[in-house]
Design a protein around this motif. Structure first.
Motif, PDB file in Angstrom:
ATOM      1  N   HIS A 213       0.815  -1.219   0.000  1.00  0.00           N
ATOM      2  CA  HIS A 213       0.000   0.000   0.000  1.00  0.00           C
ATOM      3  C   HIS A 213       0.846   1.264   0.000  1.00  0.00           C
ATOM      4  CE1 HIS A 213      -3.639  -2.010   0.157  1.00  0.00           C
ATOM      5  NE2 HIS A 213      -3.883  -2.059   1.456  1.00  0.00           N
ATOM      6  N   GLN A 214       1.867   1.280   0.878  1.00  0.00           N
ATOM      7  CA  GLN A 214       2.688   2.496   0.989  1.00  0.00           C
ATOM      8  C   GLN A 214       3.386   2.786  -0.345  1.00  0.00           C
ATOM      9  OE1 GLN A 214       2.410   0.192   3.306  1.00  0.00           O
ATOM     10  NE2 GLN A 214       1.961   1.271   5.223  1.00  0.00           N
ATOM     11  N   HIS A 215       3.810   1.719  -1.011  1.00  0.00           N
ATOM     12  CA  HIS A 215       4.432   1.879  -2.322  1.00  0.00           C
ATOM     13  C   HIS A 215       3.443   2.547  -3.288  1.00  0.00           C
ATOM     14  CE1 HIS A 215       6.717  -0.164  -5.884  1.00  0.00           C
ATOM     15  NE2 HIS A 215       7.054   1.095  -5.746  1.00  0.00           N
ATOM     16  N   SER A 216       2.196   2.066  -3.270  1.00  0.00           N
ATOM     17  CA  SER A 216       1.176   2.656  -4.152  1.00  0.00           C
ATOM     18  C   SER A 216       0.885   4.102  -3.781  1.00  0.00           C
ATOM     19  CB  SER A 216      -0.149   1.890  -4.062  1.00  0.00           C
ATOM     20  OG  SER A 216       0.078   0.524  -4.215  1.00  0.00           O
ATOM     21  N   ILE A 217       0.856   4.378  -2.489  1.00  0.00           N
ATOM     22  CA  ILE A 217       0.577   5.757  -2.062  1.00  0.00           C
ATOM     23  C   ILE A 217       1.668   6.688  -2.570  1.00  0.00           C
ATOM     24  CG2 ILE A 217       0.471   7.298  -0.053  1.00  0.00           C
ATOM     25  CD1 ILE A 217      -0.990   5.033   1.434  1.00  0.00           C
ATOM     26  N   VAL A 218       2.918   6.272  -2.397  1.00  0.00           N
ATOM     27  CA  VAL A 218       4.027   7.113  -2.861  1.00  0.00           C
ATOM     28  C   VAL A 218       3.938   7.320  -4.370  1.00  0.00           C
ATOM     29  CG1 VAL A 218       6.542   7.274  -3.087  1.00  0.00           C
ATOM     30  CG2 VAL A 218       5.545   6.496  -0.940  1.00  0.00           C
ATOM     31  N   MET A 219       3.601   6.243  -5.079  1.00  0.00           N
ATOM     32  CA  MET A 219       3.479   6.334  -6.540  1.00  0.00           C
ATOM     33  C   MET A 219       2.385   7.342  -6.917  1.00  0.00           C
ATOM     34  SD  MET A 219       3.134   3.092  -9.130  1.00  0.00           S
ATOM     35  CE  MET A 219       4.119   2.033  -8.104  1.00  0.00           C
ATOM     36  N   THR A 220       1.278   7.300  -6.183  1.00  0.00           N
ATOM     37  CA  THR A 220       0.159   8.205  -6.445  1.00  0.00           C
ATOM     38  C   THR A 220       0.544   9.652  -6.155  1.00  0.00           C
ATOM     39  OG1 THR A 220      -1.294   6.416  -5.794  1.00  0.00           O
ATOM     40  CG2 THR A 220      -2.284   8.597  -5.952  1.00  0.00           C
ATOM     41  N   ILE A 221       1.254   9.864  -5.042  1.00  0.00           N
ATOM     42  CA  ILE A 221       1.696  11.225  -4.705  1.00  0.00           C
ATOM     43  C   ILE A 221       2.608  11.762  -5.811  1.00  0.00           C
ATOM     44  CG2 ILE A 221       3.122  12.602  -3.111  1.00  0.00           C
ATOM     45  CD1 ILE A 221       2.131  10.797  -0.832  1.00  0.00           C
ATOM     46  N   LEU A 222       3.514  10.901  -6.289  1.00  0.00           N
ATOM     47  CA  LEU A 222       4.451  11.336  -7.338  1.00  0.00           C
ATOM     48  C   LEU A 222       3.716  11.671  -8.634  1.00  0.00           C
ATOM     49  CD1 LEU A 222       7.326   8.818  -6.599  1.00  0.00           C
ATOM     50  CD2 LEU A 222       7.392  11.300  -6.288  1.00  0.00           C
ATOM     51  N   ALA A 223       2.724  10.838  -8.976  1.00  0.00           N
ATOM     52  CA  ALA A 223       1.960  11.096 -10.200  1.00  0.00           C
ATOM     53  C   ALA A 223       1.230  12.429 -10.084  1.00  0.00           C
ATOM     54  CB  ALA A 223       0.969   9.957 -10.443  1.00  0.00           C
ATOM     55  N   MET A 224       0.641  12.669  -8.916  1.00  0.00           N
ATOM     56  CA  MET A 224      -0.094  13.910  -8.704  1.00  0.00           C
ATOM     57  C   MET A 224       0.836  15.119  -8.750  1.00  0.00           C
ATOM     58  SD  MET A 224      -2.574  14.651  -5.548  1.00  0.00           S
ATOM     59  CE  MET A 224      -1.190  14.748  -4.454  1.00  0.00           C
ATOM     60  N   ALA A 225       1.986  14.996  -8.087  1.00  0.00           N
ATOM     61  CA  ALA A 225       2.964  16.091  -8.090  1.00  0.00           C
ATOM     62  C   ALA A 225       3.377  16.404  -9.522  1.00  0.00           C
ATOM     63  CB  ALA A 225       4.187  15.710  -7.254  1.00  0.00           C
ATOM     64  N   ASN A 226       3.550  15.349 -10.306  1.00  0.00           N
ATOM     65  CA  ASN A 226       3.958  15.502 -11.690  1.00  0.00           C
ATOM     66  C   ASN A 226       2.925  16.289 -12.489  1.00  0.00           C
ATOM     67  OD1 ASN A 226       5.646  15.092 -13.839  1.00  0.00           O
ATOM     68  ND2 ASN A 226       4.656  13.159 -14.427  1.00  0.00           N
ATOM     69  N   VAL A 227       1.656  15.922 -12.324  1.00  0.00           N
ATOM     70  CA  VAL A 227       0.572  16.613 -13.026  1.00  0.00           C
ATOM     71  C   VAL A 227       0.501  18.080 -12.611  1.00  0.00           C
ATOM     72  CG1 VAL A 227      -1.931  16.762 -13.258  1.00  0.00           C
ATOM     73  CG2 VAL A 227      -0.805  14.534 -13.368  1.00  0.00           C
ATOM     74  N   LEU A 228       0.697  18.331 -11.331  1.00  0.00           N
ATOM     75  CA  LEU A 228       0.566  19.697 -10.829  1.00  0.00           C
ATOM     76  C   LEU A 228       1.865  20.503 -10.972  1.00  0.00           C
ATOM     77  CD1 LEU A 228      -1.464  18.985  -7.561  1.00  0.00           C
ATOM     78  CD2 LEU A 228      -2.349  19.849  -9.733  1.00  0.00           C
ATOM     79  N   GLY A 229       2.905  19.858 -11.471  1.00  0.00           N
ATOM     80  CA  GLY A 229       4.176  20.565 -11.651  1.00  0.00           C
ATOM     81  C   GLY A 229       4.894  20.886 -10.350  1.00  0.00           C
ATOM     82  N   LEU A 230       4.760  20.013  -9.363  1.00  0.00           N
ATOM     83  CA  LEU A 230       5.422  20.252  -8.075  1.00  0.00           C
ATOM     84  C   LEU A 230       6.663  19.367  -7.951  1.00  0.00           C
ATOM     85  CD1 LEU A 230       2.234  20.029  -5.823  1.00  0.00           C
ATOM     86  CD2 LEU A 230       3.329  22.093  -6.713  1.00  0.00           C
ATOM     87  N   ASP A 231       7.691  19.895  -7.322  1.00  0.00           N
ATOM     88  CA  ASP A 231       8.866  19.080  -7.016  1.00  0.00           C
ATOM     89  C   ASP A 231       8.543  18.183  -5.821  1.00  0.00           C
ATOM     90  OD1 ASP A 231      10.380  20.213  -9.000  1.00  0.00           O
ATOM     91  OD2 ASP A 231      11.205  21.780  -7.701  1.00  0.00           O
TER      92      ASP A 231
END
Ligand code: C2E
Ligand code: CA
Ligand code: CA
Length: 277
Positions: A213-231
């Motif tokens: 789960h934690q792996h998926s959560i991190v992956m989701t956070i990274l995908a979202m950051a990517n879409v929003l243009g956040l480091d």
């Protein structure tokens, strides 16, 4: 029966007052430490794993009291927040970090990224907080200073918080959301507040195993950051396995014991900065 209860509540009272006494004593010691400026700032490096280069640093407060010994910042920051000392403490932190950065920029090659300090949500109860910060960094090159805030600022004081963060952003501050993923606020604030980067909370990194789960959560956070243009910065990276999982997901900026613990300023510069030619 009544006697037992009253005895118990008396014991409770005594231990409570002992606790209050301890807290009062710690508060007095903390006031003294602030007066005499015996607190310290340690600095923890952040590295870009693609190049191995420094990509930022976080200033972390340390208190080693003559009488009480070393006290965790979690404990004394909380105390300072509860007992009205956080503004004084926060002012010392900002002044010290700015002076340190000025010294480094004078003697060492500039590094990528920014120096960040932690700011408590409560410090933004002060409507002049943004002005104060802007004034403090006025001698520094733009973009070299970052503030780390937890999601609680968006809950505590959304209107005023947002206005102040906008001013900071316009003045070239980088704004990081600390412990990202552990707060309770809505994700919509991510698009409304002028945020530059997310610090992925240590708890996810530490429990991350391939496919869990934690792996998926991190992956989701990274995908979202990517879409929003956040480091993004990964907090608390302790093992090569964690670093590899993160790198495979496209998260490159690491902060953790694996690459470097928080250290005093002098040691930080000796180990990780390059002397100017
Ligand atoms: P934080 O902002 O989340 O800071 C990161 C914490 O994680 C630091 O704990 C750091 O030493 C620790 N850490 C870094 N890498 C690793 C790792 O690989 N493994 C583990 N287990 N821990 C790691 P620290 O220095 O004890 O600070 C605790 C908290 O106290 C900070 O959490 C922050 O919320 C607060 N704090 C520290 N200094 C200040 C300050 O100057 N002002 C304010 N307002 N809060 C501060
Ligand atoms: Ca932090
Ligand atoms: Ca954190």
């Amino acid at each position: 029966h009544a006697r037992t209860v009253s005895t118990q509540s008396r014991i409770y009272d005594i231990s409570m007052s002992q606790e209050l006494l301890n807290e009062q004593h710690m508060l007095e010691r903390l006031k003294l430490a602030l007066q005499e400026e015996t607190l310290e700032l340690y600095y923890q490096p952040q590295f870009d794993v693609r190049t191995g280069a420094l990509c930022g640093a976080e200033a972390l407060c340390r208190w080693n009291d003559e009488e009480l010994g070393a006290i965790s910042p979690i404990q004394f920051i909380h105390l300072a927040e509860e007992r009205g000392l956080i503004h004084l403490l926060g002012d010392w932190v900002v002044r010290t970090a700015v002076a340190q950065l000025q010294e480094w920029l004078r003697d060492y090659e500039p590094f990528e990224g920014a120096l960040s300090v932690n700011i408590s949500a409560r410090q933004f109860d002060d409507p002049f907080m943004a002005n104060y910060l802007i004034d403090k960094v006025s001698d520094l090159p733009r973009g070299m200073f970052a503030v780390e805030l937890t999601e609680s600022i968006m809950m505590r004081n959304p209107q005023q918080g947002m206005q102040q963060l906008r001013r900071l952003h316009e003045a070239g501050f980088r704004i990081a959301v600390d412990d990202f993923g552990t707060g309770y606020s809505s994700l919509s604030y991510l698009t409304q507040f002028p945020i530059s980067l997310l610090k992925i909370d240590r708890s996810f990194i530490q429990h991350m195993r391939p496919g869990n789960h934690q792996h998926s959560i991190v992956m989701t956070i990274l995908a979202m950051a990517n879409v929003l243009g956040l480091d993004t910065v990964a907090e608390g990276v302790e093992t090569v396995e964690q670093e590899k999982l993160l790198k495979d997901m496209g998260c490159y900026c690491m902060q953790g014991f694996l690459r470097g613990k928080p250290t005093p300023a002098k040691e930080f510069a000796e180990r990780w900065l390059n002397v100017k030619q």
